[in-house]
Design an enzyme around this catalytic site. Structure first.
Site, PDB file in Angstrom:
ATOM      1  N   ALA A 110       0.849  -1.199   0.000  1.00 38.78           N
ATOM      2  CA  ALA A 110       0.000   0.000   0.000  1.00 38.78           C
ATOM      3  C   ALA A 110       0.882   1.246   0.000  1.00 38.78           C
ATOM      4  CB  ALA A 110      -0.940   0.001   1.188  1.00 38.78           C
ATOM      5  N   PHE A 111       0.291   2.386  -0.360  1.00 38.13           N
ATOM      6  CA  PHE A 111       1.119   3.573  -0.592  1.00 38.13           C
ATOM      7  C   PHE A 111       1.779   4.109   0.667  1.00 38.13           C
ATOM      8  CE2 PHE A 111       0.051   7.930   0.590  1.00 38.13           C
ATOM      9  CZ  PHE A 111      -1.116   7.755   1.303  1.00 38.13           C
ATOM     10  N   LYS A 112       1.301   3.731   1.869  1.00 40.79           N
ATOM     11  CA  LYS A 112       1.934   4.205   3.102  1.00 40.79           C
ATOM     12  C   LYS A 112       3.439   3.889   3.121  1.00 40.79           C
ATOM     13  CE  LYS A 112      -2.084   5.228   5.258  1.00 40.79           C
ATOM     14  NZ  LYS A 112      -2.992   4.927   4.146  1.00 40.79           N
ATOM     15  N   ASP A 113       3.819   2.776   2.466  1.00 42.94           N
ATOM     16  CA  ASP A 113       5.241   2.400   2.444  1.00 42.94           C
ATOM     17  C   ASP A 113       6.106   3.480   1.785  1.00 42.94           C
ATOM     18  OD1 ASP A 113       4.802  -0.137   3.595  1.00 42.94           O
ATOM     19  OD2 ASP A 113       4.377  -1.035   1.642  1.00 42.94           O
ATOM     20  N   MET A 116       6.729   5.702   4.747  1.00 39.54           N
ATOM     21  CA  MET A 116       7.158   5.045   5.985  1.00 39.54           C
ATOM     22  C   MET A 116       8.541   4.410   5.862  1.00 39.54           C
ATOM     23  SD  MET A 116       5.011   5.590   8.275  1.00 39.54           S
ATOM     24  CE  MET A 116       4.367   4.486   9.452  1.00 39.54           C
TER      25      MET A 116
END
Ligand SMILES: *Cc1c(COP(=O)(O)O)cnc(C)c1O
Length: 466
Positions: A110-113, A116
């Site tokens: 997911a794009f949070k990576d 993060m």
């Protein structure tokens, strides 16, 4: 580069302080004191750079003197080295003038990576330099917990404990958190709901003795460093489509307004962005605001796109601050009013300024499923429910003058196999590097919804080394 609070009652800080602090002491969000500017020739000089090097160049003025450029570039190269696609953020054409940029090739799909993976390394660098440690605690109903764990696993100066509601996350989501074999990672399945988990985290932060004892920290969605690390992929897409000599528009499936705020910031530093489309599911507070100046809280309804099931978009305060010409008093008053009345009041001229750039779009669950099916039939492309909303929005709101629209793909379709199967008849497999997720050993502790018990578990994790 110094950072100020949107509410004007906290001292200015540098990037490293803002990274570790998250929220400002006055309850506001940190913003750059002044915006850097990239000229057309600056943009041209970035064409063709590998993504990690481009990311370091775009982030550099935001990081300022806090971290040397060579270190920042090494951190970015390292952060993106483990991604499952050599282009990191591949751009795919779906139609004339319609593109999708995939932001889901990181470890948790997911794009949070995207942010993060950089953040965990930035934390480790600053903490090592200052000879400090922190314990990160967080509550998750699914995706943010795994992105935070993957970002922090094995880092020397960080311990991380994530609370999830027992039996209330999907198996994929839980396994992504509980199968990470690092000694500095802890998972607690709380006998309770997601709200109970969030309340426990708030209570730990409110317990001053405990907070200081284990040096509590968080990596939540209002951390400025996360926004900064999300600007570069907008630059990469725009450059690929002809910027700075041609405009581009973006369509972003939106929850906490962090991703689309980064697109706004890209425009603010000189990228030629003609339009920003904010995609919502039936939790449509942002679409209602842009349509009719109605920003009123409503109960959160579960949907096929859970990462967009929000009541309040916390990063909106940053845009509000800019729309109010950076008046911290007005921002503070508006936000406190919003909290007490449940409705945000914004003057007509300010609302019109927002509408000059942002367009809202809403799609309910049946519409989302229909869009996934239509897209698959027309192009063979499998878009997850979040991404499908952004693509539908882009197709519904074409730009004049042939300006290309890029829809942001924020999750891998394999994260939502049931919705994908219902819409298309296909169950997308997990990427090869994760195919054994269901064979990996899980590690988590089931604990009651009790503050003292949870604090004891966090203390034990943080005390491993002492
Ligand atoms: C977090 C998330 C979003 C929403 O992003 P915001 O920055 O909160 O607006 C959209 N899609 C997916 C898959 C996400 O994980």
């Amino acid at each position: 580069m110094r950072y100020i609070s949107t509410r004007g009652q906290a001292p200015a800080r540098d990037f490293a302080d803002v990274l570790l602090a998250g929220l400002a002491e006055d309850g506001g969000l940190f913003m750059p004191e002044s915006w850097p500017h990239f000229s057309p020739s600056d943009w041209r000089s970035m064409r063709g750079l590998p993504y990690a090097d481009l990311a370091a160049r775009v982030m550099q003025p935001f990081v300022g003197a806090s971290i040397p450029f060579d270190v920042l570039r090494t951190i970015c190269r390292d952060a993106y080295a483990g991604f499952g696609h050599p282009a990191i953020v591949p751009l795919i054409q779906l139609d004339t003038g319609l593109f999708v940029q995939e932001l889901f090739h990181g470890p948790t799909l997911a794009f949070k990576d995207m942010a993060m993976q950089v953040l965990g390394r930035l934390f480790d660098y600053v903490l090592t330099r200052d000879d400090k440690r922190v314990t990160i605690v967080g509550a998750t109903s699914g995706d943010t917990g795994s992105a935070a764990i993957e970002a922090c696993a094995g880092r020397d100066r960080i311990d991380i404990m994530i609370l999830h509601p027992q039996g209330r996350t999907s198996d994929v989501q839980r396994r992504q958190m509980t199968t990470v074999p690092a000694a500095n990672v802890g998972n607690i399945a709380v006998e309770g709901t997601f709200d109970d988990c969030q309340d426990l985290v708030k209570a730990m932060f409110a317990d001053t003795n405990f907070r200081d004892e284990v040096r509590l920290s968080a990596v939540n969605s209002i951390n400025w460093a996360r926004i900064a690390a999300q600007i570069p992929y907008y630059v990469a897409a725009a450059l690929a489509l002809g910027a700075p000599d041609r405009d581009v528009a973006f369509s972003v499936p939106t929850g906490n307004f962090g991703n689309v705020l980064a697109a706004w910031a890209a425009r603010r530093i000189g990228l030629p962005v003609a339009r920003l489309i904010v995609g919502s599911n039936r939790n449509d507070i942002l679409a209602r605001f842009l349509e009719s100046n109605d920003m009123s809280m409503a109960p959160v309804e579960p949907s096929l796109s859970p990462s967009m099931d929000i009541q309040v978009s916390s990063n909106f305060e940053r845009l509000l601050f800019e729309l109010l010409d950076r008046d911290p008093e007005a921002t503070r008053r508006t936000m406190l009013d919003f909290r007490t009345t449940g409705r945000m009041t914004v003057s007509e001229p300010v609302w019109h300024r927002a509408r000059g750039l942002f367009h809202g779009f809403r799609l309910d669950d049946p519409g989302t499923e229909a869009e996934i099916r239509r897209l698959h039939a027309a192009t063979g492309y499998l878009a997850d429910p979040h991404t499908a909303i952004g693509i539908a929005a882009a197709a519904a709101l074409p730009c004049a003058g042939g300006v290309p629209v890029v829809a942001m793909a924020t999750a891998h379709p394999a994260k939502f196999p049931d919705a994908m199967e219902r819409a298309t008849g296909h169950r997308p497999p997990l990427p090869v590097r994760m195919a054994d997720l269901f064979e990996r050993t899980e590690r988590f502790t089931v604990l009651p919804n009790d503050l003292a018990t949870i604090e004891a578990a966090v203390r034990a994790l943080a005390g491993r080394n002492t």
